[in-house]
Design a protein around this motif. Structure first.
Motif, PDB file in Angstrom:
ATOM      1  N   ASP A 287       5.802  -3.797  -1.596  1.00 17.28           N
ATOM      2  CA  ASP A 287       4.548  -3.080  -1.422  1.00 17.28           C
ATOM      3  C   ASP A 287       3.489  -4.021  -0.842  1.00 17.28           C
ATOM      4  O   ASP A 287       2.782  -3.670   0.077  1.00 17.28           O
ATOM      5  N   ASN A 288       3.378  -5.211  -1.379  1.00 18.27           N
ATOM      6  CA  ASN A 288       2.398  -6.195  -0.928  1.00 18.27           C
ATOM      7  C   ASN A 288       3.135  -7.211  -0.053  1.00 18.27           C
ATOM      8  O   ASN A 288       3.628  -8.221  -0.539  1.00 18.27           O
ATOM      9  N   ILE A 289       3.207  -6.925   1.232  1.00 17.48           N
ATOM     10  CA  ILE A 289       4.042  -7.697   2.156  1.00 17.48           C
ATOM     11  C   ILE A 289       3.491  -9.098   2.423  1.00 17.48           C
ATOM     12  O   ILE A 289       4.250 -10.046   2.552  1.00 17.48           O
ATOM     13  N   LYS A 290       2.175  -9.219   2.518  1.00 15.81           N
ATOM     14  CA  LYS A 290       1.562 -10.511   2.835  1.00 15.81           C
ATOM     15  C   LYS A 290       0.524 -10.868   1.781  1.00 15.81           C
ATOM     16  O   LYS A 290      -0.681 -10.757   2.012  1.00 15.81           O
ATOM     17  N   PRO A 291       0.985 -11.310   0.597  1.00 13.20           N
ATOM     18  CA  PRO A 291       0.008 -11.683  -0.434  1.00 13.20           C
ATOM     19  C   PRO A 291      -0.885 -12.841   0.036  1.00 13.20           C
ATOM     20  O   PRO A 291      -0.418 -13.745   0.730  1.00 13.20           O
ATOM     21  N   LYS A 292      -2.132 -12.772  -0.340  1.00 15.92           N
ATOM     22  CA  LYS A 292      -3.103 -13.794   0.018  1.00 15.92           C
ATOM     23  C   LYS A 292      -2.631 -15.157  -0.504  1.00 15.92           C
ATOM     24  O   LYS A 292      -2.114 -15.252  -1.618  1.00 15.92           O
ATOM     25  N   PHE A 293      -2.764 -16.173   0.308  1.00 14.20           N
ATOM     26  CA  PHE A 293      -2.457 -17.563  -0.028  1.00 14.20           C
ATOM     27  C   PHE A 293      -0.959 -17.881  -0.119  1.00 14.20           C
ATOM     28  O   PHE A 293      -0.595 -18.968  -0.533  1.00 14.20           O
ATOM     29  N   VAL A 294      -0.104 -16.943   0.241  1.00  6.51           N
ATOM     30  CA  VAL A 294       1.339 -17.201   0.183  1.00  6.51           C
ATOM     31  C   VAL A 294       1.858 -17.406   1.604  1.00  6.51           C
ATOM     32  O   VAL A 294       1.670 -16.557   2.474  1.00  6.51           O
ATOM     33  N   LYS A 295       2.526 -18.529   1.818  1.00  5.75           N
ATOM     34  CA  LYS A 295       3.038 -18.851   3.160  1.00  5.75           C
ATOM     35  C   LYS A 295       4.482 -18.383   3.338  1.00  5.75           C
ATOM     36  O   LYS A 295       4.857 -17.934   4.412  1.00  5.75           O
ATOM     37  N   PHE A 296       5.305 -18.535   2.313  1.00  6.19           N
ATOM     38  CA  PHE A 296       6.728 -18.194   2.432  1.00  6.19           C
ATOM     39  C   PHE A 296       7.007 -16.944   1.618  1.00  6.19           C
ATOM     40  O   PHE A 296       7.188 -16.996   0.410  1.00  6.19           O
ATOM     41  N   THR A 297       7.025 -15.813   2.291  1.00  9.64           N
ATOM     42  CA  THR A 297       7.165 -14.513   1.637  1.00  9.64           C
ATOM     43  C   THR A 297       8.625 -14.066   1.609  1.00  9.64           C
ATOM     44  O   THR A 297       9.482 -14.618   2.310  1.00  9.64           O
ATOM     45  N   PHE A 298       8.910 -13.062   0.797  1.00  9.22           N
ATOM     46  CA  PHE A 298      10.262 -12.493   0.758  1.00  9.22           C
ATOM     47  C   PHE A 298      10.712 -12.020   2.146  1.00  9.22           C
ATOM     48  O   PHE A 298      11.850 -12.282   2.536  1.00  9.22           O
ATOM     49  N   PRO A 299       9.861 -11.302   2.910  1.00  8.81           N
ATOM     50  CA  PRO A 299      10.309 -10.891   4.240  1.00  8.81           C
ATOM     51  C   PRO A 299      10.722 -12.085   5.118  1.00  8.81           C
ATOM     52  O   PRO A 299      11.710 -12.012   5.841  1.00  8.81           O
TER      53      PRO A 299
END
Length: 121
Positions: free
Chosen positions: A45-57
């Motif tokens: 749901d939250n694809i690009k969380p603030k302050f996160v560089k390496f996301t699940f996608p």
């Protein structure tokens, strides 16, 4: 209380959402029937969380037209997980045979691991 969890991160083509969800609903029933404490399938749901560089996608190299699912199954212990999974695999082998089943996602980009619960109620 769960002391062991299997976790999965899976890129699923959006066109296969229904097929994947149906497969997951069957799997949930089977894992719970054979003793898993909990079983969840969650879509991102939250694809690009603030302050996160390496996301699940990014981790699963999601492509256009795909969505990321996060899933987990909870157990009493790793030994309990192994016992449950042995029963689950025997059930599916009996139901579907030992042939390789087509998956509605790319198995080469699916991530999985077993985890000891270190903090939890």
């Amino acid at each position: 209380m769960a002391k062991y969890v299997d976790g999965f991160v899976i890129p699923v083509p959006k066109k296969n959402r229904g097929v994947y969800k149906k497969m997951a609903q069957e799997a949930q029933k089977v894992w719970k029937r054979f003793g898993a404490l909990d079983y969840k399938e969650c879509v991102i749901d939250n694809i690009k969380p603030k302050f996160v560089k390496f996301t699940f996608p990014k981790m699963v190299k999601v492509k256009a037209g795909e969505e990321v699912w996060f899933s987990y199954i909870a157990y009493k212990s790793r030994t309990h997980r192994d016992e449950v999974n042995k029963k689950v695999m025997a059930y599916f082998d009996k139901k579907y045979g030992k042939k390789e089943m087509p998956m509605p996602f790319d198995m080469k980009r699916f991530a999985y691991a077993g985890f000891k619960v270190m903090v939890g109620a």
